[in-house]
Design an enzyme around this catalytic site. Structure first.
Site, short mmCIF file in Angstrom:
data_model
loop_
_atom_site.label_atom_id
_atom_site.label_comp_id
_atom_site.label_asym_id
_atom_site.label_seq_id
_atom_site.Cartn_x
_atom_site.Cartn_y
_atom_site.Cartn_z
N ARG A 103 -11.30 1.44 32.85
CA ARG A 103 -10.42 1.13 33.98
C ARG A 103 -10.68 2.06 35.14
NH1 ARG A 103 -4.09 2.27 33.60
NH2 ARG A 103 -4.85 4.35 34.06
N CYS A 105 -8.67 2.97 38.99
CA CYS A 105 -7.47 2.76 39.80
C CYS A 105 -7.70 3.40 41.15
CB CYS A 105 -6.23 3.36 39.13
SG CYS A 105 -4.71 3.07 40.09
#
Length: 127
Positions: A103, A105
């Protein structure tokens, strides 16, 4: 390899010239999902509700495409305010199954439709 554009019937309509996802081989690549309620076409109120709705929209698209949240390989989370990250991260951790995908962000200046969070993903197809 054949590339197939895909739109999920139960997800909010795209707000631009793009599809919900593209399937290539055994992979699904989604467009970014905002916290738009598919029934009203409007953004949910606040970052918590938008995060929950964005993940629900992502789940709907993946499942209709033959994948699922448990098949995620990589996600990118865009937030309008990094101060919201702890809450977004908590909700993400509760709703995305383990083992977690890779991930990223990032904080962005603006999101479409005045959104506070947007999530895009890559996933494998179910066998």
């Amino acid at each position: 390899m054949l590339k197939q554009s895909f739109n999920a019937a139960a997800a909010p309509e795209a707000i631009g010239p793009y599809c919900h996802a593209v399937k290539v081989g055994k992979m699904v690549f989604t467009s970014g999902q905002l916290g738009i309620n598919p029934e009203t076409g409007k953004l949910a109120e606040g970052v918590e509700a938008q995060t929950l709705q964005a993940i629900a929209n992502l789940k709907t698209i993946l499942e209709e495409a033959g994948s699922g949240l448990d098949c995620l390989v990589k996600t990118t989370v865009f937030v309008k305010d990094m101060g919201d990250f702890p809450l977004v991260n908590k909700l993400y951790g509760m709703l995305i199954p383990k083992p977690f995908p890779a991930r990223s962000c990032v904080e962005v200046a603006k999101l479409p439709a005045g959104g506070l969070v947007e999530i895009e993903a890559s996933a494998v197809m179910r066998d």
